[in-house]
Motif scaffolding. Sequence first.
Motif: not given
Lengths: 99, 496
Positions: A1-13, A15-21, A23-32
Amino acid sequence: MASSDEELVRRTAELARLSITPAEAAHLAPQFARILEHFKTLSDVDLEGVEPTTGAFGLRDVLRADEPRASLTQDEALANAPERIEDFYSVPKTIGGDA
Amino acid sequence: MSATIERDGDVWVSSRTGTRWHVVCGLEVHAQLRTRTKLFCGCETSFGDPPNSRTCPVCTGQPGSLPVLNEEALALAVRAALAIGADVAPWSKFDRKNYFYCDIPKNYQISQFDRPYCTGGGIDLPSGRRIRLHRIHLEEDAGKAIHDRGTTTLVDLNRAGTPLIESVTEADVTSPEDAFDYLTALKEILIYVGASNADMEKGELRCDVNVSVHPAGEGWRTKVEVKNLNSFRNVAAALEHEILRQIQAYESGDESRYPVQETRLWDADKLVTRSMRSKEAADDYRYFTEPDLPPVTVSPSFLERQRGMLPELPAARRTRYVRELGLSAYDADVLVADRAVADFFEAAARISGRPKEAANWISNEVLRALGDAQTGASTIDDLPVKPHDLAELIELVAKGTIHTAAGRTVIREMLESGTAAAEVVERLGLEQVEDESQLEDWCRAALEGKDAIVADVKDGKEKALGALIGPVMQASGGKANPQKVREILKRLILES
């Protein structure tokens, strides 16, 4: 289950037309989350009676007369096109975008 | 079985359920401002130029380039706002509307979001209804993407950066007729004030429709956006279709058919709307203030200068033509619909002092010459006949030098060759024939074998004379004075 932070990362990516895995979303979520937390301190500032600013330099009314200037030549304009067909930019088929 | 839906004024009534459906509709119109150059750079605005020949670092969004607002675009936008009685904000600013599409080179469109230059205003329709405007803002156009040539999409950025005003109505439109009338009136106003040429075929005016339906007394339901409407007739037809589609969908009771919030495209060949894409992920444009453009002030003096440049508007002109010049409402409509035609009419009416005659000649003859291969003229200003030329013809007819029928021959010759009225009259020998013996010869010929008419006239039925005047006029090549012809015919019959 993806966290809400991960969901935000996914949504932002998205909107920016970036594809992220995932694993990347999970890595970026705490930084976000840390970045957003940091910016939250701005909302603590008391803005009572402060006009919203529209720019850092206080400039206003920079206008130009309606006088034509030379445009680029077609070759100049298309010099860095990823692909050129005749005098057009050629891009992957995209039907039904925004207008 | 779908129900029959019938119109009752602005209400759509279902024959099956008896439900009375109301329509809620708003229109968004993009109009291209009539400037020489683009909104934020010195590239010339373009139509039909070679692809990608009117672009520069600014309108293609190259790094380091800076947009600068075109003052004339602001002036024209302000004039349009004043013409519809809107409030012009003392200052406004620009924002970036972010989205990715191949026709938008910067990945954002410079538009106005929370500080548009204009709010409010409205347009009164001939039906007496008023359509209020919510706002108007300035924005730049996107480029053009061509999808039907080959396996890739081709992009031409000539149009990118072209100055537009986007006007958004309140949801005051309640029928296809309202939509048609509103667009007609808006286009007229934009052309009158010189803000836009508003030529739909050139894409200078584009309209999107938002529409929903709901049973009387209930709240508004889901709205659907319809695009790809390239004529006012298509707007009305698409709206008509979409209203019926939505009502049928609700009346089916099948929730899977209920309208969803989406954009639909009008197919003008098949006369249907079809879904373009659903807005499941509601558009997120992430608007933020355009940092490269400082806010812009509209000072009271600037505002007054623009107000001073407003011409008399179409509605006011129409009223004046009827009340002061005695024209019919129909003639007033015909003349006012095109500002150049109205200006031509006013000049001809002033010089000749005969507005009704001027109106008749223009609507019956002059306008017919437009779009005619013979004259090659598409606007009244292209014609070789100027207002003083028409006034001269009007005077020749008024003085009795020529008859109206001959006048028609004269104006046609004038429109083709640009020759002055008096010269045409002389060259074609059209001066009215006043010579009694000549007129009598023609009348006698016309009376040959017309014993029944002669008997009628002798019985006091003077109306019967009318059937004889035509042949005499024809014999004379339109040169006989019809008044005299009537007198002579009567005399000859009564003497016989």
